[in-house]
Design a protein around this motif. Sequence first.
Motif, PDB file in Angstrom:
ATOM      1  N   ASP A  15      16.629  10.929 -29.495  1.00 42.68           N
ATOM      2  CA  ASP A  15      16.364   9.616 -28.894  1.00 42.68           C
ATOM      3  C   ASP A  15      16.139   9.757 -27.400  1.00 42.68           C
ATOM      4  OD1 ASP A  15      18.967   9.940 -27.824  1.00 42.68           O
ATOM      5  OD2 ASP A  15      19.845   8.968 -29.572  1.00 42.68           O
ATOM      6  N   LEU A  18      16.544   4.638 -22.170  1.00 39.34           N
ATOM      7  CA  LEU A  18      15.708   3.779 -21.329  1.00 39.34           C
ATOM      8  C   LEU A  18      16.564   3.260 -20.177  1.00 39.34           C
ATOM      9  CD1 LEU A  18      13.861   1.878 -24.186  1.00 39.34           C
ATOM     10  CD2 LEU A  18      12.853   3.552 -22.637  1.00 39.34           C
ATOM     11  N   THR A  81       7.687  -4.979 -27.372  1.00 42.19           N
ATOM     12  CA  THR A  81       8.505  -4.496 -26.254  1.00 42.19           C
ATOM     13  C   THR A  81       9.753  -5.322 -25.961  1.00 42.19           C
ATOM     14  OG1 THR A  81       7.138  -5.765 -24.706  1.00 42.19           O
ATOM     15  CG2 THR A  81       6.496  -3.478 -25.109  1.00 42.19           C
ATOM     16  N   GLN A  84      13.412  -4.854 -27.714  1.00 44.68           N
ATOM     17  CA  GLN A  84      14.100  -3.652 -27.226  1.00 44.68           C
ATOM     18  C   GLN A  84      14.642  -3.876 -25.818  1.00 44.68           C
ATOM     19  OE1 GLN A  84      14.449  -0.537 -28.899  1.00 44.68           O
ATOM     20  NE2 GLN A  84      15.840  -0.088 -27.217  1.00 44.68           N
ATOM     21  N   ILE A  96      16.595   4.492 -27.515  1.00 42.26           N
ATOM     22  CA  ILE A  96      15.571   4.220 -28.514  1.00 42.26           C
ATOM     23  C   ILE A  96      15.266   5.543 -29.196  1.00 42.26           C
ATOM     24  CG2 ILE A  96      13.704   4.531 -26.816  1.00 42.26           C
ATOM     25  CD1 ILE A  96      12.058   2.493 -28.416  1.00 42.26           C
ATOM     26  N   TYR A  98      13.368   8.673 -31.020  1.00 39.80           N
ATOM     27  CA  TYR A  98      12.107   9.342 -30.670  1.00 39.80           C
ATOM     28  C   TYR A  98      10.943   8.732 -31.451  1.00 39.80           C
ATOM     29  CZ  TYR A  98       8.586  13.007 -30.190  1.00 39.80           C
ATOM     30  OH  TYR A  98       7.423  13.695 -29.946  1.00 39.80           O
ATOM     31  N   CYS A 101      10.212   5.260 -30.149  1.00 41.19           N
ATOM     32  CA  CYS A 101       9.507   5.349 -28.876  1.00 41.19           C
ATOM     33  C   CYS A 101       8.027   5.655 -29.102  1.00 41.19           C
ATOM     34  CB  CYS A 101      10.152   6.427 -28.005  1.00 41.19           C
ATOM     35  SG  CYS A 101       9.424   6.604 -26.360  1.00 41.19           S
ATOM     36  N   GLN A 104       6.287   2.645 -30.403  1.00 43.71           N
ATOM     37  CA  GLN A 104       6.169   1.629 -29.355  1.00 43.71           C
ATOM     38  C   GLN A 104       5.014   1.927 -28.413  1.00 43.71           C
ATOM     39  OE1 GLN A 104       9.293   1.010 -26.161  1.00 43.71           O
ATOM     40  NE2 GLN A 104       9.623  -0.870 -27.326  1.00 43.71           N
ATOM     41  N   TYR A 105       4.926   3.159 -27.888  1.00 43.78           N
ATOM     42  CA  TYR A 105       3.837   3.422 -26.945  1.00 43.78           C
ATOM     43  C   TYR A 105       2.488   3.516 -27.648  1.00 43.78           C
ATOM     44  CZ  TYR A 105       4.174   8.612 -27.666  1.00 43.78           C
ATOM     45  OH  TYR A 105       4.202   9.895 -28.175  1.00 43.78           O
ATOM     46  N   CYS A 183       8.909   2.308 -23.785  1.00 45.78           N
ATOM     47  CA  CYS A 183       8.155   3.565 -23.802  1.00 45.78           C
ATOM     48  C   CYS A 183       6.684   3.320 -23.499  1.00 45.78           C
ATOM     49  CB  CYS A 183       8.295   4.243 -25.167  1.00 45.78           C
ATOM     50  SG  CYS A 183       9.962   4.824 -25.527  1.00 45.78           S
ATOM     51  N   VAL A 188       6.244   8.858 -20.539  1.00 42.14           N
ATOM     52  CA  VAL A 188       6.603   9.927 -21.487  1.00 42.14           C
ATOM     53  C   VAL A 188       5.973  11.247 -21.054  1.00 42.14           C
ATOM     54  CG1 VAL A 188       6.425  10.713 -23.886  1.00 42.14           C
ATOM     55  CG2 VAL A 188       6.927   8.314 -23.403  1.00 42.14           C
TER      56      VAL A 188
END
Length: 318
Positions: A15, A18, A81, A84, A96, A98, A101, A104-105, A183, A188
Amino acid sequence: MRSDNQSFLGDPPEDFILLGVSDRPWLELPLFVVFLVSYVLAMLGNIAIILVSWLDPQLHSPMYIFVSHLSFLDLCYTATTVPQMLVNTGSSRKTISYSGCTVQYAIFHWLGCTECIVLAAMALDRYMAICEPLRYVVIMHRPLCQQLVVVAWLSGFCNSLVQVVLTVQLPFCGRQVLNNFFCEVPAVIKLSCADTAVNDATLAVLVAFFVLVPLALILLSYGFIARAVLKIQSSKGRHKAFGTCSSHLVVVSLFYLPAIYMYLQPLSSYSQEQGKFISLFYSIITPTLNPFIYTLRNKDVKGALRRLMTQIWRLCRR
């Protein structure tokens, strides 16, 4: 020993942490309230725009096909977003997964690139309506608008897929702390312990294409629109023509200015501290403001909302 070897070999962390405003705990409660209120307003406002665009016959013009998709994009932005962010600012849990994340991105990048093209399509619609009014209905027919929307979604997805494929291959060497609220690809990439030259170059080229090309088309369209409007003799006609474009221009400004700052600067000079607050602008503030911009400055949408509320009130009284 095994976990040390995994970390050395660059296996992804389980994870990410954030950071948000953990270094400023006094900001967490005010931000939580802002996020919660903005989330509720964004959801209600964008759902209302989508409903009236679909249900009201007077809003079945090409422009409102694009407006409804823009509202759906904003709805997805906040849903991707903000939950979270609410968890992170409202509790001690700042992590969050992996995979979470990555999802999400990936979605966030997809939505951002799609919105760039949708905004350009809206500018094309305004150009045709003002500069080519006699051919507007013939050219900007419903199937063409739907095709433009499909192209926007597919283009955004392909761009996001490229970024995800490159980003998931990066090693992190045990680094887990993302100085952000959620993320994002630049954050990242910045966290990786490997050479990210390929990622940096690919991100710069693709984002420049998806941001600058649509922006150039928007500016070109409004250049022709301004020239056509200035030729209109009556001040009332000029005011009406500018009024039909003002909402779109405000939305374009709110979206593009922070996006250009975030994604078109070299990653070597990327400041996570500044970036995380700039990202709040287009992830929560813009999606919250857009429905109000289109409502407050548009008589058709206000009328459609009144008719929808009247119908709902009548149904509730039965």
